[in-house]
Design a protein around this motif. Structure first.
Motif, PDB file in Angstrom:
ATOM      1  N   PRO A  95      47.767  43.165  36.403  1.00 34.70           N
ATOM      2  CA  PRO A  95      48.360  42.906  35.090  1.00 34.70           C
ATOM      3  C   PRO A  95      48.544  41.432  34.765  1.00 34.70           C
ATOM      4  O   PRO A  95      48.389  41.028  33.609  1.00 34.70           O
ATOM      5  CB  PRO A  95      49.719  43.631  35.183  1.00 34.70           C
ATOM      6  CG  PRO A  95      49.498  44.713  36.173  1.00 34.70           C
ATOM      7  CD  PRO A  95      48.550  44.142  37.190  1.00 34.70           C
ATOM      8  N   ASP A  96      48.889  40.612  35.773  1.00 37.99           N
ATOM      9  CA  ASP A  96      49.131  39.199  35.516  1.00 37.99           C
ATOM     10  C   ASP A  96      47.930  38.324  35.860  1.00 37.99           C
ATOM     11  O   ASP A  96      48.052  37.098  35.903  1.00 37.99           O
ATOM     12  CB  ASP A  96      50.354  38.721  36.300  1.00 37.99           C
ATOM     13  CG  ASP A  96      50.206  38.912  37.806  1.00 37.99           C
ATOM     14  OD1 ASP A  96      49.202  39.532  38.230  1.00 37.99           O
ATOM     15  OD2 ASP A  96      51.078  38.443  38.567  1.00 37.99           O
ATOM     16  N   GLY A  97      46.766  38.947  36.079  1.00 45.02           N
ATOM     17  CA  GLY A  97      45.605  38.149  36.463  1.00 45.02           C
ATOM     18  C   GLY A  97      44.350  38.434  35.669  1.00 45.02           C
ATOM     19  O   GLY A  97      43.251  38.037  36.077  1.00 45.02           O
ATOM     20  N   MET A  98      44.482  39.102  34.525  1.00 47.51           N
ATOM     21  CA  MET A  98      43.287  39.516  33.791  1.00 47.51           C
ATOM     22  C   MET A  98      42.490  38.351  33.234  1.00 47.51           C
ATOM     23  O   MET A  98      41.258  38.399  33.201  1.00 47.51           O
ATOM     24  CB  MET A  98      43.648  40.474  32.661  1.00 47.51           C
ATOM     25  CG  MET A  98      43.835  41.914  33.099  1.00 47.51           C
ATOM     26  SD  MET A  98      42.414  42.569  34.049  1.00 47.51           S
ATOM     27  CE  MET A  98      41.124  42.552  32.812  1.00 47.51           C
ATOM     28  N   GLU A  99      43.149  37.304  32.800  1.00 52.43           N
ATOM     29  CA  GLU A  99      42.394  36.194  32.193  1.00 52.43           C
ATOM     30  C   GLU A  99      41.509  35.506  33.231  1.00 52.43           C
ATOM     31  O   GLU A  99      40.366  35.148  32.936  1.00 52.43           O
ATOM     32  CB  GLU A  99      43.349  35.203  31.521  1.00 52.43           C
ATOM     33  CG  GLU A  99      44.116  35.806  30.361  1.00 52.43           C
ATOM     34  CD  GLU A  99      43.230  36.605  29.393  1.00 52.43           C
ATOM     35  OE1 GLU A  99      42.187  36.078  28.962  1.00 52.43           O
ATOM     36  OE2 GLU A  99      43.587  37.759  29.073  1.00 52.43           O
ATOM     37  N   SER A 100      42.016  35.335  34.449  1.00 53.07           N
ATOM     38  CA  SER A 100      41.175  34.722  35.491  1.00 53.07           C
ATOM     39  C   SER A 100      40.038  35.667  35.880  1.00 53.07           C
ATOM     40  O   SER A 100      38.922  35.217  36.176  1.00 53.07           O
ATOM     41  CB  SER A 100      42.015  34.351  36.713  1.00 53.07           C
ATOM     42  OG  SER A 100      42.626  35.494  37.280  1.00 53.07           O
ATOM     43  N   THR A 101      40.294  36.968  35.874  1.00 54.24           N
ATOM     44  CA  THR A 101      39.234  37.935  36.171  1.00 54.24           C
ATOM     45  C   THR A 101      38.154  37.897  35.091  1.00 54.24           C
ATOM     46  O   THR A 101      36.952  37.906  35.395  1.00 54.24           O
ATOM     47  CB  THR A 101      39.826  39.353  36.281  1.00 54.24           C
ATOM     48  OG1 THR A 101      40.740  39.398  37.375  1.00 54.24           O
ATOM     49  CG2 THR A 101      38.731  40.386  36.502  1.00 54.24           C
ATOM     50  N   LEU A 102      38.573  37.846  33.848  1.00 54.72           N
ATOM     51  CA  LEU A 102      37.601  37.772  32.744  1.00 54.72           C
ATOM     52  C   LEU A 102      36.783  36.485  32.819  1.00 54.72           C
ATOM     53  O   LEU A 102      35.575  36.497  32.562  1.00 54.72           O
ATOM     54  CB  LEU A 102      38.336  37.869  31.407  1.00 54.72           C
ATOM     55  CG  LEU A 102      38.929  39.247  31.092  1.00 54.72           C
ATOM     56  CD1 LEU A 102      39.916  39.151  29.937  1.00 54.72           C
ATOM     57  CD2 LEU A 102      37.836  40.253  30.776  1.00 54.72           C
ATOM     58  N   THR A 103      37.425  35.392  33.177  1.00 60.55           N
ATOM     59  CA  THR A 103      36.697  34.122  33.330  1.00 60.55           C
ATOM     60  C   THR A 103      35.655  34.235  34.437  1.00 60.55           C
ATOM     61  O   THR A 103      34.506  33.790  34.284  1.00 60.55           O
ATOM     62  CB  THR A 103      37.676  32.978  33.643  1.00 60.55           C
ATOM     63  OG1 THR A 103      38.575  32.818  32.545  1.00 60.55           O
ATOM     64  CG2 THR A 103      36.929  31.668  33.888  1.00 60.55           C
ATOM     65  N   ALA A 104      36.024  34.861  35.557  1.00 60.39           N
ATOM     66  CA  ALA A 104      35.091  35.021  36.671  1.00 60.39           C
ATOM     67  C   ALA A 104      33.916  35.920  36.284  1.00 60.39           C
ATOM     68  O   ALA A 104      32.778  35.696  36.724  1.00 60.39           O
ATOM     69  CB  ALA A 104      35.818  35.592  37.883  1.00 60.39           C
ATOM     70  N   LEU A 105      34.156  36.924  35.461  1.00 50.47           N
ATOM     71  CA  LEU A 105      33.055  37.770  34.979  1.00 50.47           C
ATOM     72  C   LEU A 105      32.140  36.980  34.041  1.00 50.47           C
ATOM     73  O   LEU A 105      30.903  37.051  34.147  1.00 50.47           O
ATOM     74  CB  LEU A 105      33.618  38.993  34.252  1.00 50.47           C
ATOM     75  CG  LEU A 105      34.195  40.099  35.138  1.00 50.47           C
ATOM     76  CD1 LEU A 105      35.011  41.082  34.304  1.00 50.47           C
ATOM     77  CD2 LEU A 105      33.079  40.839  35.871  1.00 50.47           C
ATOM     78  N   ARG A 106      32.729  36.230  33.135  1.00 48.25           N
ATOM     79  CA  ARG A 106      31.920  35.431  32.204  1.00 48.25           C
ATOM     80  C   ARG A 106      31.038  34.441  32.955  1.00 48.25           C
ATOM     81  O   ARG A 106      29.889  34.199  32.587  1.00 48.25           O
ATOM     82  CB  ARG A 106      32.833  34.644  31.256  1.00 48.25           C
ATOM     83  CG  ARG A 106      33.540  35.459  30.210  1.00 48.25           C
ATOM     84  CD  ARG A 106      34.259  34.543  29.215  1.00 48.25           C
ATOM     85  NE  ARG A 106      35.505  35.131  28.768  1.00 48.25           N
ATOM     86  CZ  ARG A 106      36.719  34.729  29.133  1.00 48.25           C
ATOM     87  NH1 ARG A 106      36.857  33.702  29.972  1.00 48.25           N
ATOM     88  NH2 ARG A 106      37.794  35.324  28.663  1.00 48.25           N
ATOM     89  N   GLN A 107      31.576  33.849  33.995  1.00 51.31           N
ATOM     90  CA  GLN A 107      30.857  32.814  34.744  1.00 51.31           C
ATOM     91  C   GLN A 107      29.902  33.384  35.779  1.00 51.31           C
ATOM     92  O   GLN A 107      29.172  32.629  36.426  1.00 51.31           O
ATOM     93  CB  GLN A 107      31.862  31.879  35.418  1.00 51.31           C
ATOM     94  CG  GLN A 107      32.704  31.087  34.441  1.00 51.31           C
ATOM     95  CD  GLN A 107      33.745  30.214  35.122  1.00 51.31           C
ATOM     96  OE1 GLN A 107      34.027  30.358  36.318  1.00 51.31           O
ATOM     97  NE2 GLN A 107      34.334  29.290  34.372  1.00 51.31           N
ATOM     98  N   GLY A 108      29.909  34.703  35.949  1.00 50.99           N
ATOM     99  CA  GLY A 108      29.023  35.327  36.922  1.00 50.99           C
ATOM    100  C   GLY A 108      29.498  35.222  38.355  1.00 50.99           C
ATOM    101  O   GLY A 108      28.739  35.534  39.281  1.00 50.99           O
ATOM    102  N   ILE A 109      30.730  34.787  38.545  1.00 56.71           N
ATOM    103  CA  ILE A 109      31.278  34.734  39.905  1.00 56.71           C
ATOM    104  C   ILE A 109      31.445  36.148  40.442  1.00 56.71           C
ATOM    105  O   ILE A 109      31.119  36.444  41.593  1.00 56.71           O
ATOM    106  CB  ILE A 109      32.614  33.977  39.920  1.00 56.71           C
ATOM    107  CG1 ILE A 109      32.400  32.519  39.508  1.00 56.71           C
ATOM    108  CG2 ILE A 109      33.270  34.053  41.306  1.00 56.71           C
ATOM    109  CD1 ILE A 109      33.690  31.757  39.246  1.00 56.71           C
ATOM    110  N   LEU A 110      31.957  37.028  39.615  1.00 57.12           N
ATOM    111  CA  LEU A 110      32.086  38.447  39.962  1.00 57.12           C
ATOM    112  C   LEU A 110      30.933  39.195  39.302  1.00 57.12           C
ATOM    113  O   LEU A 110      30.846  39.237  38.071  1.00 57.12           O
ATOM    114  CB  LEU A 110      33.426  39.008  39.471  1.00 57.12           C
ATOM    115  CG  LEU A 110      34.684  38.388  40.075  1.00 57.12           C
ATOM    116  CD1 LEU A 110      35.921  39.003  39.448  1.00 57.12           C
ATOM    117  CD2 LEU A 110      34.707  38.551  41.592  1.00 57.12           C
ATOM    118  N   PRO A 111      30.026  39.776  40.076  1.00 60.07           N
ATOM    119  CA  PRO A 111      28.881  40.462  39.472  1.00 60.07           C
ATOM    120  C   PRO A 111      29.252  41.838  38.930  1.00 60.07           C
ATOM    121  O   PRO A 111      30.101  42.539  39.479  1.00 60.07           O
ATOM    122  CB  PRO A 111      27.889  40.587  40.634  1.00 60.07           C
ATOM    123  CG  PRO A 111      28.735  40.586  41.853  1.00 60.07           C
ATOM    124  CD  PRO A 111      29.924  39.731  41.544  1.00 60.07           C
TER     125      PRO A 111
END
Length: 249
Positions: A95-111
């Motif tokens: 719940p308190d980490g969605m923005e960093s997760t979304l950033t990692a998805l946008r940047q391709g860090i998380l496939p």
């Protein structure tokens, strides 16, 4: 071979959730174990696997994950096993980490799953319904399609309306095959079976980790799907929906 035997021989599965890549998370210890897991899965009818390490594997060792994945795929290509291997990630959403997760998805860090818009989405076991709706909503707003991982393991979501609300909003549901047959927790089994019989399951996975902890044993769960569901729906859940996913990049 009798009719039942022929039907079992024809069954196949695409496993969209397996911790197969060695030495990067709490999955396979080493290459030898990963290779054994691939052979075991193939013997049970699995014909494609999404290797889905936890998010932490990519945050702390992205290059190592890629290296180990490519080595494993090269080994598989050199064998007679007719099996595809694709990369993904079990993306941890907090719940308190969605923005960093979304950033990692946008940047391709998380496939995503095979580079498509589908995100294998993991919550904390005690996730609250409102948080699940909000977090998946953020993924959907940014064009990602949440595939809720092992949804049967989030007890608070089974409040009579939240899982259906998530599906109506555009989320897809993955259950673990062993949750249908072989799970010791009756609540988890009941939730998985209930979802299946309501027609809310999109994908099956093994969520296999290691040979000594949750090996890739999908046979009894797959049998349950085909014994209790119509053939068209069983085929879709076992492999058809995932097959489409492989094509939508």
């Amino acid at each position: 071979m009798d009719k039942k035997g022929r039907n079992m021989a024809q069954r196949r599965m695409i496993d969209i959730h397996m911790h197969l890549i060695p030495g990067v998370d709490d999955g396979a210890y080493d290459r030898s174990m990963a290779e054994t897991m691939l052979v075991m899965a193939h013997m049970q009818g699995v014909r494609a696997i999404f290797a889905t390490p936890h998010s932490s594997a990519f945050f702390y060792g992205h290059a190592r994950v890629q290296e180990q994945f490519q080595a494993l795929r090269s080994w598989l290509d050199a064998t007679p096993l007719d099996m595809g291997l694709y990369l993904g990630c079990e993306v941890r959403c907090l719940p308190d980490g969605m923005e960093s997760t979304l950033t990692a998805l946008r940047q391709g860090i998380l496939p995503t799953l095979n580079g498509a818009r589908y995100v294998l989405t993991e919550f904390q076991t005690g996730v609250l319904p409102a948080d699940a709706v909000r977090m998946t909503g953020r993924l959907l707003e940014e064009g990602w399609i949440p595939v809720v991982a092992h949804v049967e393991r989030y007890p608070a979501l089974f409040d009579g309306h939240t899982v259906r609300e998530l599906t109506e909003r555009g989320c897809l549901m993955q259950i673990n095959a062993y949750s249908l047959e072989g799970e010791s927790n009756e609540g988890i089994t009941g939730a998985a079976r209930g979802l299946l019989h309501e027609g809310l399951v999109t994908f099956l996975g093994s969520d296999a980790h290691r040979m000594d902890h949750r090996p890739p044993d999908v046979r009894t769960g797959l049998d349950y799907v085909y014994a209790t569901c119509g053939r068209a729906y069983a085929d879709a859940v076992a492999f058809g929906n995932a097959q489409k996913l492989l094509l939508c990049r």
